[in-house]
Write a protein that holds these residues in place. Structure first.
Motif, PDB file in Angstrom:
ATOM      1  N   GLU A 193       0.665  -1.334  -0.040  1.00 55.90           N
ATOM      2  CA  GLU A 193       0.020  -0.042   0.110  1.00 55.90           C
ATOM      3  C   GLU A 193       0.901   1.330  -0.040  1.00 55.90           C
ATOM      4  OE1 GLU A 193      -0.763  -2.218   2.656  1.00 55.90           O
ATOM      5  OE2 GLU A 193      -2.668  -1.930   3.030  1.00 55.90           O
ATOM      6  N   THR A 194       2.218   1.207   0.434  1.00 58.84           N
ATOM      7  CA  THR A 194       2.842   2.530   0.410  1.00 58.84           C
ATOM      8  C   THR A 194       3.995   2.371  -0.499  1.00 58.84           C
ATOM      9  OG1 THR A 194       4.470   1.374   2.151  1.00 58.84           O
ATOM     10  CG2 THR A 194       2.657   2.777   2.887  1.00 58.84           C
ATOM     11  N   THR A 209       6.300   1.014   7.068  1.00 54.35           N
ATOM     12  CA  THR A 209       5.225   1.758   7.868  1.00 54.35           C
ATOM     13  C   THR A 209       5.604   2.026   9.183  1.00 54.35           C
ATOM     14  OG1 THR A 209       3.878  -0.362   8.539  1.00 54.35           O
ATOM     15  CG2 THR A 209       3.343   0.811   6.418  1.00 54.35           C
ATOM     16  N   PRO A 210       5.242   3.089   9.889  1.00 56.09           N
ATOM     17  CA  PRO A 210       5.492   3.462  11.245  1.00 56.09           C
ATOM     18  C   PRO A 210       5.411   2.061  12.037  1.00 56.09           C
ATOM     19  CG  PRO A 210       4.095   4.975  10.527  1.00 56.09           C
ATOM     20  CD  PRO A 210       4.537   4.156   9.349  1.00 56.09           C
ATOM     21  N   GLU A 211       4.150   1.730  12.065  1.00 58.01           N
ATOM     22  CA  GLU A 211       3.828   0.415  12.997  1.00 58.01           C
ATOM     23  C   GLU A 211       4.917  -0.793  12.766  1.00 58.01           C
ATOM     24  OE1 GLU A 211       1.780   1.611  10.977  1.00 58.01           O
ATOM     25  OE2 GLU A 211       0.585   0.303   9.663  1.00 58.01           O
ATOM     26  N   ALA A 250      -0.427  -1.443  17.468  1.00 56.08           N
ATOM     27  CA  ALA A 250      -1.222  -2.476  16.158  1.00 56.08           C
ATOM     28  C   ALA A 250      -1.023  -4.013  16.653  1.00 56.08           C
ATOM     29  CB  ALA A 250      -0.529  -2.420  15.101  1.00 56.08           C
ATOM     30  N   LEU A 296       0.427   9.131   4.195  1.00 54.29           N
ATOM     31  CA  LEU A 296      -0.177   8.280   3.461  1.00 54.29           C
ATOM     32  C   LEU A 296      -0.422   6.996   4.115  1.00 54.29           C
ATOM     33  CD1 LEU A 296       1.253   7.230  -0.138  1.00 54.29           C
ATOM     34  CD2 LEU A 296       1.289   5.410   1.483  1.00 54.29           C
ATOM     35  N   HIS A 297       0.370   6.761   5.200  1.00 52.76           N
ATOM     36  CA  HIS A 297       0.405   5.451   5.655  1.00 52.76           C
ATOM     37  C   HIS A 297      -0.945   5.369   6.487  1.00 52.76           C
ATOM     38  CE1 HIS A 297       1.242   6.766  10.066  1.00 52.76           C
ATOM     39  NE2 HIS A 297       1.852   7.831   9.289  1.00 52.76           N
ATOM     40  N   CYS A 298      -1.599   6.489   7.036  1.00 49.27           N
ATOM     41  CA  CYS A 298      -3.120   6.237   7.411  1.00 49.27           C
ATOM     42  C   CYS A 298      -4.037   6.512   6.380  1.00 49.27           C
ATOM     43  CB  CYS A 298      -3.160   7.318   8.554  1.00 49.27           C
ATOM     44  SG  CYS A 298      -2.537   7.002   9.852  1.00 49.27           S
ATOM     45  N   ASP A 339      -7.385   4.314   3.809  1.00 54.38           N
ATOM     46  CA  ASP A 339      -7.124   2.845   3.544  1.00 54.38           C
ATOM     47  C   ASP A 339      -5.458   2.608   3.409  1.00 54.38           C
ATOM     48  OD1 ASP A 339      -6.661   3.891   1.272  1.00 54.38           O
ATOM     49  OD2 ASP A 339      -7.530   2.197   0.059  1.00 54.38           O
ATOM     50  N   GLY A 340      -4.697   3.530   4.108  1.00 54.07           N
ATOM     51  CA  GLY A 340      -3.459   3.304   4.411  1.00 54.07           C
ATOM     52  C   GLY A 340      -3.187   2.088   5.532  1.00 54.07           C
ATOM     53  N   PRO A 341      -2.056   1.488   5.422  1.00 57.80           N
ATOM     54  CA  PRO A 341      -1.860   0.327   6.293  1.00 57.80           C
ATOM     55  C   PRO A 341      -1.975   0.590   7.813  1.00 57.80           C
ATOM     56  CG  PRO A 341       0.195   1.140   5.341  1.00 57.80           C
ATOM     57  CD  PRO A 341      -0.666   2.081   4.548  1.00 57.80           C
ATOM     58  N   THR A 342      -1.655   1.707   8.222  1.00 54.70           N
ATOM     59  CA  THR A 342      -1.729   1.999   9.746  1.00 54.70           C
ATOM     60  C   THR A 342      -3.261   2.210  10.112  1.00 54.70           C
ATOM     61  OG1 THR A 342       0.426   3.322   9.429  1.00 54.70           O
ATOM     62  CG2 THR A 342      -1.031   3.621  11.537  1.00 54.70           C
ATOM     63  N   SER A 386      -5.032  -0.077  12.662  1.00 57.04           N
ATOM     64  CA  SER A 386      -5.011  -0.059  13.870  1.00 57.04           C
ATOM     65  C   SER A 386      -5.452   1.252  14.567  1.00 57.04           C
ATOM     66  CB  SER A 386      -3.410  -0.436  14.344  1.00 57.04           C
ATOM     67  OG  SER A 386      -2.708   0.195  13.726  1.00 57.04           O
ATOM     68  N   ILE A 387      -6.256   1.823  13.711  1.00 58.34           N
ATOM     69  CA  ILE A 387      -6.581   2.989  14.470  1.00 58.34           C
ATOM     70  C   ILE A 387      -8.164   3.085  14.467  1.00 58.34           C
ATOM     71  CG2 ILE A 387      -7.069   5.818  13.809  1.00 58.34           C
ATOM     72  CD1 ILE A 387      -4.371   5.632  12.313  1.00 58.34           C
TER      73      ILE A 387
END
Lengths: 253, 565, 370
Positions: B66-67, B72-74, B163, C114-116, C124-127, C130-131
């Motif tokens: 996706e990035t 990703t930070p997590e 997460a 972007l990651h959120c 629909d970012g990967p983070t 978990s939010i």
């Protein structure tokens, strides 16, 4: 071969010493200290560094010397000394003396940091940490925290310069840590507890950093401490109190 | 014992084996496999710190579609959590206690096996499930644990704050608890074996320092682990049954006390055996007895004893009562003393010796240099006012990596090169070993040295992108240097594995005692057969007597074999 | 292979690893939304035409374009904001009118957002996994926290305010550490993604109804959406002069309105004590379990704010709460009562009464907080 190995170890020692000599030149060293804690903390860091340096050079010097001298692999006689009480006494008592001296010299500093609780009354502001935000609550016109005229500022806490400032640290979720590198000040913020910090700072703007892992956004939990000269600070507070009662738009920038 | 005994089948030889040597080697292989995860995650961490938010090579596209291949930070929080947990619980502890303890203790005390062989096998076979539980987190909802290897609540106990909180954190607790039980069983076994099964004549003060160190480490494990396990079960209960031990309504800081009560002595669990190994290796390859044997033993005992009184120095900024911090500051300062004394004894051993520069010896010398460096930088952390500033910065990371990598891992390398002939009956390639040492030695400082300076500059650990702060933006350059060194250091280890592969097939075959050493393991064949010793041993001397004599070599073996002619 | 050649190969690799290395760029694409693909499943040609038109007009993540304001939003800044930008640029040693290009803004978005929020702003970012609450999907053009009425699009200031202040109580934290120019650039990019998403939806819907999709029409869609954004300024809820001050009498009046079923009726959702537990907000589902009664425009169950916490997502100043009550919350079930008329055609709630409600709401956390 022994010379090669002795030189390798000497190169290592030189690398270590050189890194500490050159790092400050590259700016990879203490940021400029801006609070009343900074001079004594920095002095202590340097003192300890000198102690470390002395022990390091002595130990590595001996190591290199022994590798150089004793590395002939021959079958000549060994030193058959398996103990030497005088020597053992020296390398126990001398470091012990240095360590105890170190432990004692820093007690005053710790006392100044932790046991000189400033006067009671409301803190200048309450610093609320949450994943991954700093939110500051100021007492507002009535000088009391927890009332409806409190005002909130995201990201930035504004305090007066040159006087002892007390902040009350609160967390809404997990453990965070209030760290202002320029102040040499760090304090964990524990949910369920209100912990105070105090400092006297010079005017300027300083990064406020969360220093305790608080989740995926820990790295960007950035804040700022803005220290204003006292008159400017008073004017700022007046303005903020007034803004609560107006519809004007503010961006704070 | 004898050749006439029925040969055990494949399963009981290599899988459910009760032979301490097999179990030791099982620990070795297991830990090396886990090392792959620990190492890969550390390189990924370094990647992010050098080139933040760029496409990660090799795995990026697959892991982060996706990035566009950017971590990703997590995932970064997962990386350092897994790196720390795997390296501590599945690499260094199992290597230093599991491998060394199992392989060496019976051999070095002249015993046929461990006191409790079945317990021993169980202690190993709890490890793979523990490792699987750790990795199972990756497949659970939300991903693997990401609250750091210290797992501070409420971050770790809440299901919503990370997460991995959804499931990974529970798996992590299961994993840590299993590995804790495994280590406890092992510790019971080591202690019993050393107390009960020493060869005749092998007094306490004739034990090689390696055995002493393993004995003390086992005591530390036995005393510390139940506390961690209890804390882990409390966390599990907070997560699964909504108890409030560590929540904001409870006592979040209580966990830190429980964790560090084990967590700090755990450092000595991984450093003491390395210290013991290094003392022995120094003595054998410098052809001279250890200087001040008894003071060494007392120092190690002092380190262990004080080790249980210093955990609070991890908590100087936690909000703990500042008066208690003073007590911990003094105890922590004091522990530097016995640690320093052991180094002095190491140096004094070299004085007047005749060094043979083998790979094992070089790694032992490297241990001395790096342990001194890491130990000294720990002085900053003993000081409460300084720790307020450097706590949770890279100073801490640099310091403990010098101890754990420069110390424990160099000790492990020394042990590997030293006892490889015993384990396999073949020598390792010495030239390759020396090359491996030289690069590893210098690159270790390439990786961990600058961490001290950037830590003093304030850079924090566990941040995916420190450069978001203006204060740290200028620290990318040293981080780049560190990352390049780390990649080189990792690549350099290929030499080690090439050496193992080559030596296993083509290494020079050796007899029982290739180093002309004194301790009992060198009486057994290389590799030792089942039951270890073909003849009964009577110990007549300590392990550290080296002096040229007219008749034979310069060493005096500890044992007299009874049935020898 | 001899040992020696292995060694030589290793030694050769090392310097190569360190020198002049450049990491790979992120590989991103916007593409069509899942919904568009589903709606146009029967019309593959329309799909590819839509994708082509989107790319032609809005570019790609590596070459973003925004037809209504190709150079970015610098020219749109109000004088005070422009002054703030110039001040900030100068303290950073940049040219006074320094402003990120669309590509630089996209890069800022990639790193920070972007990651959120996802590459195309779909939340629909990967983070996002978990939010909770979930990150905003920009593509509807709906933004909850804006100082505008009539469910208008947000003003530029509304976007930058959210970026600088964050949405308290959510994972959307303050980005005030970023330079003013970067905040503005990010607002540009969010607007790009939002407009792009709206245009995409419009084009799909239009195609479904009229079976038309071409360049000219697509241009009209852009104009349609852009005109919505341009109306924002006229929908601003302004308040001139002093705010009626807080007093026990005001609070008491506010409490009456809070309970009054014909006027405020806040109690229905927010509950008597303000804990967000009012009867209308919850329902009993088929399994007999209590669950939230309302969904927001993105399809997520939505809980009324617990007013005892003192956490206000759209800002904590009295004026912020006033605007919430006046205009409601776009995208959620909270209605506005500022312009509701009574049976005589006058305002249902006077502005003084609105302020009474504001003061009452802001007094709820007193004594209730931790």
């Amino acid at each position: 071969m022994r010379r090669v190995w002795a030189l390798l170890f000497a190169a290592f020692a030189a690398l270590v010493v050189a890194s500490f000599v050159h790092a400050p030149e590259r700016g990879w060293w203490l940021p400029e200290g801006k609070s009343s804690f900074a001079p004594s903390t920095d002095a202590l860091i340097r003192t300890i560094l000198w102690v470390m340096g002395a022990f390091f050079v002595l130990t590595l010097g001996l190591l290199v010397l022994f590798i150089w001298r004793q590395g002939d692999g021959s079958n000549a006689a060994r030193s058959d000394k398996s103990s030497d009480h005088r020597l053992e006494l020296i390398w126990t008592v001398v470091p012990a003396g240095v360590l105890v001296w170190l432990a004692l010299t820093q007690m005053d500093e710790w006392k100044a940091m932790k046991f000189s609780t400033p006067g009671a009354g409301e803190p200048i502001a309450e610093v609320w940490a949450s994943q991954f935000d700093w939110r500051m609550r100021h007492p507002g016109a009535d000088g009391r925290l927890g009332s409806a005229d409190d005002w909130e500022s995201p990201y930035e806490v504004v305090v007066p310069a040159g006087e002892e400032v007390r902040l009350r640290l609160r967390s809404r979720d997990v453990i965070h840590s209030f760290f202002v590198p320029a102040f040499r000040l760090k304090q964990d913020i524990v949910p369920g507890r209100a912990i105070s910090v105090w400092f006297t700072a010079e005017a300027g703007e300083y990064d406020l950093v969360c220093a305790e892992l608080c989740g995926w956004g820990h790295y960007k939990m950035a804040g700022r401490v803005r220290v204003l000269p006292p008159e400017e600070y008073q004017a700022f507070v007046q303005r903020q109190n007034a803004l609560q009662l107006s519809g004007a738009e503010v961006s704070g920038r | 014992m004898s050749d006439s005994q029925a040969k055990p089948g494949w399963f009981s030889s290599y899988v459910w084996s009760l032979d301490h040597k097999t179990i030791g080697i099982q620990f070795l292989v297991f830990s090396m496999l886990m090392l792959v995860f620990g190492l890969a995650s550390s390189l990924a961490i370094r990647w992010q710190l050098a080139w933040p938010w760029t496409q990660m090579p090799v795995v990026g596209r697959a892991l982060f579609p996706e990035t566009g291949g950017v971590p990703t930070p997590e995932f970064y929080t997962v990386l350092f959590t897994i790196h720390g947990s795997v390296m501590i619980f599945f690499v260094v502890i199992p290597l230093l206690t599991g491998w060394l303890g199992n392989y060496l203790i019976p051999l070095m005390i002249g015993a046929g096996d461990m006191a409790f062989p079945r317990l021993n096998a169980l202690s190993f076979w709890l490890m793979p499930p523990a490792a699987i539980a750790m990795l199972a987190g990756f497949w659970s909802e939300g991903g693997a644990a990401s609250a750091g290897w210290t797992a501070y609540p409420p971050l770790s106990t809440s299901v919503t704050t990370t997460a991995g909180g959804a499931g990974g954190q529970t798996w992590w607790l299961v994993s840590i608890t299993l590995s804790g039980i495994a280590s406890t069983l092992g510790a019971i076994n080591y202690i019993t074996t050393i107390v009960k099964l020493r060869a005749p004549g092998l007094d306490w003060f004739r034990l090689p320092l390696t055995v002493w160190a393993l004995f003390i480490a086992a005591i530390l494990q036995l005393a510390g682990l139940p506390v961690l396990t209890a804390g882990g079960l409390m966390q599990l209960s907070d997560r699964l049954f909504e108890t409030q031990f560590f929540s904001a309504q409870g006592a979040p800081i209580l966990w830190q006390h429980l964790f560090w009560f084990y967590g700090h002595p755990a450092v000595y669990v991984v450093i003491l055996p390395a210290m013991g190994v290094v003392s022995d290796v120094l003595s054998v390859h410098a052809r001279k007895g250890v200087f001040g044997y008894r003071p060494m033993v007392y120092s190690m005992l002092a380190i262990a004893g004080l080790g249980f009184l210093v955990w609070g120095h991890h908590m100087f900024v936690s909000g703990m009562n500042p008066s208690i911090a003073l007590a911990f500051q003094i105890s922590t300062t004091l522990i530097a003393l016995p640690a320093g004394v052991t180094v002095c004894h190491g140096l004094a051993t070299l004085w007047g010796s005749r060094i043979r520069f083998t790979a094992a010896m070089l790694f032992a010398l490297g241990f001395v240099a790096l342990f001194v460096t890491g130990g000294l930088s720990g002085l900053w952390l003993t000081s409460t006012p300084v720790d307020v500033y450097v706590h949770d910065t890279y100073v801490v990371v640099g310091h403990f990596h010098y101890i754990v990598f420069g110390g424990s891992v160099f000790g492990l390398f020394a042990a590997f090169y030293h006892w490889f002939p015993k384990m396999t009956g073949r020598m390792m390639h010495e030239g390759l070993g020396k090359l491996h040492f030289a690069g590893t030695f210098i690159l270790t400082s390439g990786v961990f040295l600058l961490m001290h300076q950037i830590g003093i500059a304030g850079m924090l650990r566990r941040t995916a992108d420190p450069y978001v702060y203006e204060s740290f933006a200028h620290l990318r350059e040293p981080n780049l240097l560190i990352t390049v060194s780390a990649i080189l250091l990792a690549l350099w280890q290929l030499l080690f594995f090439v050496n193992i592969a080559w030596s296993l097939r083509a290494g020079r075959r050796v007899g029982a005692n290739p180093w002309q050493a004194n301790s009992l393991e060198w009486e057994a064949a290389s590799p030792p057969g089942h039951g270890n010793f073909s003849r009964a041993l009577v110990v007549e001397a300590g392990p550290y007597e080296y002096q040229p004599s007219r008749t034979e070599g310069d060493n005096r073996p500890q044992a007299r074999t009874i049935s020898a002619p | 292979m001899s040992l020696r050649s292995v060694l030589l190969a290793l030694v050769g690799l090392l310097p190569a690893a360190g020198c002049g290395f450049q990491p790979g760029a992120a590989e991103l694409a916007w593409g069509l939304s899942a919904k568009s693909r589903e709606e146009l499943a029967e019309a593959p040609q329309a799909q590819s035409e839509l994708a082509r038109l989107l790319e032609q007009n809005f570019g790609t993540p590596a070459d973003p374009r925004f037809p209504p304001a190709p150079q970015g939003g610098l020219a749109e800044l109000k004088p005070e904001r422009r002054a703030a930008l110039e001040r900030d640029n100068q303290t950073r040693g940049l040219a006074a009118d320094h402003y990120p290009t669309p590509l630089e803004s996209a890069e800022l978005y990639r790193v920070h957002c972007l990651h959120c929020h996802g590459a195309a702003g779909a939340g629909d970012g990967p983070t996002a996994a978990s939010i909770n609450p979930k990150p905003r999907d920009f593509r509807k053009g709906i933004f909850k926290w804006a100082a505008v009425k009539d469910k208008a699009r947000p003003r530029r200031e509304d976007l930058t305010t959210i970026l600088e202040n964050g949405v308290y109580g959510t994972a959307m934290h303050s980005f005030a550490r970023l330079p003013v120019a970067e905040i503005e650039g990010l607002a540009d990019h969010v607007r790009l993604l939002s407009v792009r998403g709206e245009v995409e939806t419009l084009a799909v819907n239009h195609f479904k109804e009229e079976d038309e999709l071409d360049e000219e029409l697509f241009g009209e869609h852009i104009d349609t959406v852009w005109s919505r954004w341009q109306r924002a300024e006229s929908k601003f809820i302004a308040w001139e002069g002093e705010i009626p001050s807080d007093s026990p009498a005001m609070r008491a009046r506010g409490r009456e309105l809070y309970l009054d079923a014909r006027k405020g009726n806040c109690v229905q959702c927010h509950g008597d004590a303000g804990k967000g537990d009012g009867p209308a907000a919850w329902k009993i589902n088929a399994k007999g379990k209590k669950e939230l009664a309302y969904l927001d425009d993105w399809g997520f169950p939505i809980q009324p704010r617990d007013l005892t916490q003192g956490i206000y997502r759209g800002g904590a100043r009295p004026i912020d709460i006033y605007r919430r009550i006046y205009a409601g919350i776009n995208g959620g079930p909270m209605p506005g009562i500022g312009e509701t008329k009574n049976s005589q055609g006058g305002p249902l709630v006077s502005s003084d009464d609105l302020w009474a409600l504001v003061h009452y709401v802001r007094s709820i956390p007193e004594g209730a907080g931790p």
